[in-house]
Write a protein that holds these residues in place. Structure first.
Motif, PDB file in Angstrom:
ATOM      1  N   TYR A  35      24.953  92.324 -98.272  1.00  0.00           N
ATOM      2  CA  TYR A  35      24.878  93.740 -98.656  1.00  0.00           C
ATOM      3  C   TYR A  35      25.370  94.599 -97.503  1.00  0.00           C
ATOM      4  N   GLU A  36      26.027  95.685 -97.832  1.00  0.00           N
ATOM      5  CA  GLU A  36      26.637  96.534 -96.816  1.00  0.00           C
ATOM      6  C   GLU A  36      25.617  97.260 -95.943  1.00  0.00           C
ATOM      7  N   LYS A  37      24.641  97.913 -96.549  1.00  0.00           N
ATOM      8  CA  LYS A  37      23.677  98.701 -95.783  1.00  0.00           C
ATOM      9  C   LYS A  37      22.470  97.836 -95.436  1.00  0.00           C
ATOM     10  N   SER A  38      22.323  97.540 -94.156  1.00  0.00           N
ATOM     11  CA  SER A  38      21.213  96.731 -93.700  1.00  0.00           C
ATOM     12  C   SER A  38      21.005  96.941 -92.207  1.00  0.00           C
ATOM     13  N   PHE A  39      19.743  96.971 -91.795  1.00  0.00           N
ATOM     14  CA  PHE A  39      19.450  97.083 -90.369  1.00  0.00           C
ATOM     15  C   PHE A  39      19.698  95.753 -89.660  1.00  0.00           C
ATOM     16  N   PHE A  40      19.890  94.672 -90.406  1.00  0.00           N
ATOM     17  CA  PHE A  40      20.171  93.371 -89.810  1.00  0.00           C
ATOM     18  C   PHE A  40      21.543  93.319 -89.129  1.00  0.00           C
ATOM     19  N   HIS A  41      22.436  94.264 -89.421  1.00  0.00           N
ATOM     20  CA  HIS A  41      23.743  94.292 -88.746  1.00  0.00           C
ATOM     21  C   HIS A  41      23.553  94.354 -87.229  1.00  0.00           C
ATOM     22  N   LYS A  42      22.616  95.170 -86.776  1.00  0.00           N
ATOM     23  CA  LYS A  42      22.353  95.321 -85.346  1.00  0.00           C
ATOM     24  C   LYS A  42      21.779  94.028 -84.766  1.00  0.00           C
ATOM     25  N   ILE A  43      20.886  93.375 -85.491  1.00  0.00           N
ATOM     26  CA  ILE A  43      20.302  92.119 -85.008  1.00  0.00           C
ATOM     27  C   ILE A  43      21.371  91.042 -84.880  1.00  0.00           C
ATOM     28  N   ILE A  44      22.268  90.950 -85.866  1.00  0.00           N
ATOM     29  CA  ILE A  44      23.357  89.967 -85.793  1.00  0.00           C
ATOM     30  C   ILE A  44      24.279  90.281 -84.618  1.00  0.00           C
ATOM     31  N   ALA A  45      24.631  91.546 -84.442  1.00  0.00           N
ATOM     32  CA  ALA A  45      25.513  91.942 -83.331  1.00  0.00           C
ATOM     33  C   ALA A  45      24.872  91.618 -81.978  1.00  0.00           C
ATOM     34  N   ASP A  46      23.586  91.864 -81.830  1.00  0.00           N
ATOM     35  CA  ASP A  46      22.894  91.606 -80.567  1.00  0.00           C
ATOM     36  C   ASP A  46      22.695  90.119 -80.292  1.00  0.00           C
ATOM     37  N   SER A  47      22.855  89.283 -81.302  1.00  0.00           N
ATOM     38  CA  SER A  47      22.687  87.845 -81.105  1.00  0.00           C
ATOM     39  C   SER A  47      23.912  87.221 -80.429  1.00  0.00           C
ATOM     40  N   LYS A  48      24.991  87.964 -80.383  1.00  0.00           N
ATOM     41  CA  LYS A  48      26.232  87.464 -79.783  1.00  0.00           C
ATOM     42  C   LYS A  48      26.350  87.936 -78.326  1.00  0.00           C
ATOM     43  N   LYS A  49      27.418  87.536 -77.651  1.00  0.00           N
ATOM     44  CA  LYS A  49      27.651  87.951 -76.272  1.00  0.00           C
ATOM     45  C   LYS A  49      27.698  89.464 -76.184  1.00  0.00           C
ATOM     46  N   PRO A  50      27.274  90.084 -75.160  1.00  0.00           N
ATOM     47  CA  PRO A  50      26.669  89.554 -73.941  1.00  0.00           C
ATOM     48  C   PRO A  50      25.147  89.431 -74.016  1.00  0.00           C
ATOM     49  N   HIS A  52      22.869  87.991 -76.434  1.00  0.00           N
ATOM     50  CA  HIS A  52      22.292  86.717 -76.892  1.00  0.00           C
ATOM     51  C   HIS A  52      20.825  86.854 -77.308  1.00  0.00           C
ATOM     52  N   HIS A  53      20.472  87.925 -77.974  1.00  0.00           N
ATOM     53  CA  HIS A  53      19.109  88.112 -78.482  1.00  0.00           C
ATOM     54  C   HIS A  53      19.002  87.417 -79.831  1.00  0.00           C
ATOM     55  N   LYS A  54      18.514  86.193 -79.800  1.00  0.00           N
ATOM     56  CA  LYS A  54      18.490  85.383 -81.019  1.00  0.00           C
ATOM     57  C   LYS A  54      17.087  85.115 -81.538  1.00  0.00           C
ATOM     58  N   ASN A  55      16.083  85.102 -80.682  1.00  0.00           N
ATOM     59  CA  ASN A  55      14.740  84.677 -81.056  1.00  0.00           C
ATOM     60  C   ASN A  55      13.839  85.852 -81.402  1.00  0.00           C
ATOM     61  N   TYR A  56      13.208  85.749 -82.558  1.00  0.00           N
ATOM     62  CA  TYR A  56      12.329  86.811 -83.045  1.00  0.00           C
ATOM     63  C   TYR A  56      11.055  86.200 -83.604  1.00  0.00           C
ATOM     64  N   ILE A  57      10.102  87.083 -83.850  1.00  0.00           N
ATOM     65  CA  ILE A  57       8.847  86.687 -84.476  1.00  0.00           C
ATOM     66  C   ILE A  57       8.729  87.464 -85.777  1.00  0.00           C
ATOM     67  N   LEU A  58       8.472  86.750 -86.851  1.00  0.00           N
ATOM     68  CA  LEU A  58       8.385  87.339 -88.187  1.00  0.00           C
ATOM     69  C   LEU A  58       6.958  87.213 -88.701  1.00  0.00           C
ATOM     70  N   TYR A  59       6.457  88.286 -89.269  1.00  0.00           N
ATOM     71  CA  TYR A  59       5.172  88.248 -89.954  1.00  0.00           C
ATOM     72  C   TYR A  59       5.347  88.940 -91.293  1.00  0.00           C
ATOM     73  N   ILE A  60       5.052  88.238 -92.365  1.00  0.00           N
ATOM     74  CA  ILE A  60       5.198  88.810 -93.703  1.00  0.00           C
ATOM     75  C   ILE A  60       3.815  89.158 -94.220  1.00  0.00           C
ATOM     76  N   HIS A  61       3.603  90.428 -94.422  1.00  0.00           N
ATOM     77  CA  HIS A  61       2.349  90.940 -94.968  1.00  0.00           C
ATOM     78  C   HIS A  61       2.465  90.865 -96.497  1.00  0.00           C
ATOM     79  N   GLU A  62       1.591  91.511 -97.219  1.00  0.00           N
ATOM     80  CA  GLU A  62       1.674  91.511 -98.683  1.00  0.00           C
ATOM     81  C   GLU A  62       2.855  92.331 -99.203  1.00  0.00           C
ATOM     82  N   ASP A  63       3.033  93.528 -98.650  1.00  0.00           N
ATOM     83  CA  ASP A  63       4.044  94.444 -99.181  1.00  0.00           C
ATOM     84  C   ASP A  63       5.185  94.753 -98.215  1.00  0.00           C
ATOM     85  N   TYR A  64       5.096  94.269 -96.989  1.00  0.00           N
ATOM     86  CA  TYR A  64       6.143  94.537 -96.010  1.00  0.00           C
ATOM     87  C   TYR A  64       6.188  93.408 -94.995  1.00  0.00           C
TER      88      TYR A  64
END
Length: 113
Positions: A35-50, A52-64
């Motif tokens: 999908y075109e509009k997503s905040f994940f674009h920034k996360i993908i861009a930051d995972s590359k050089k220089p 290399h922010h690749k590791n995150y912690i995910l917590y899925i609540h009931e609604d978010y």
């Protein structure tokens, strides 16, 4: 992406990323966004050089869900759950493991975990 593929991805993601568990995730090497509009674009861009922010912690609540990081400065993201978000999780991240970091469960904000 057709509706059948999307439904399969949603089912896989809901099985893979369980609710109410701290999960260690990382950005896939071949991460993409259907999908075109997503905040994940920034996360993908930051995972590359220089950065290399690749590791995150995910917590899925009931609604978010909440995405944060302990390995670099990153303001936690809170997003309401919807079908497209499940698809994006499946396309962007892979699951490393369930986190055993006890400090994560000692959250001091007013929101329930």
């Amino acid at each position: 992406m057709n509706q059948i593929d999307e439904k399969k991805l949603i089912e896989k993601a809901k099985q893979k990323y369980e609710k109410h568990k701290w999960l260690n995730i990382y950005v896939k090497k071949n991460a993409f966004l259907p999908y075109e509009k997503s905040f994940f674009h920034k996360i993908i861009a930051d995972s590359k050089k220089p950065l290399h922010h690749k590791n995150y912690i995910l917590y899925i609540h009931e609604d978010y869900l909440t995405i944060s990081s302990n390995s670099f400065i990153f303001e936690p993201i809170k997003v309401t759950l919807h079908d497209k978000l499940w698809v994006e999780l499946q396309c962007v991240f892979n699951l490393k493991s369930e986190s055993e970091d006890i400090t994560l469960s000692q959250d001091d904000d007013n929101e329930p975990i």
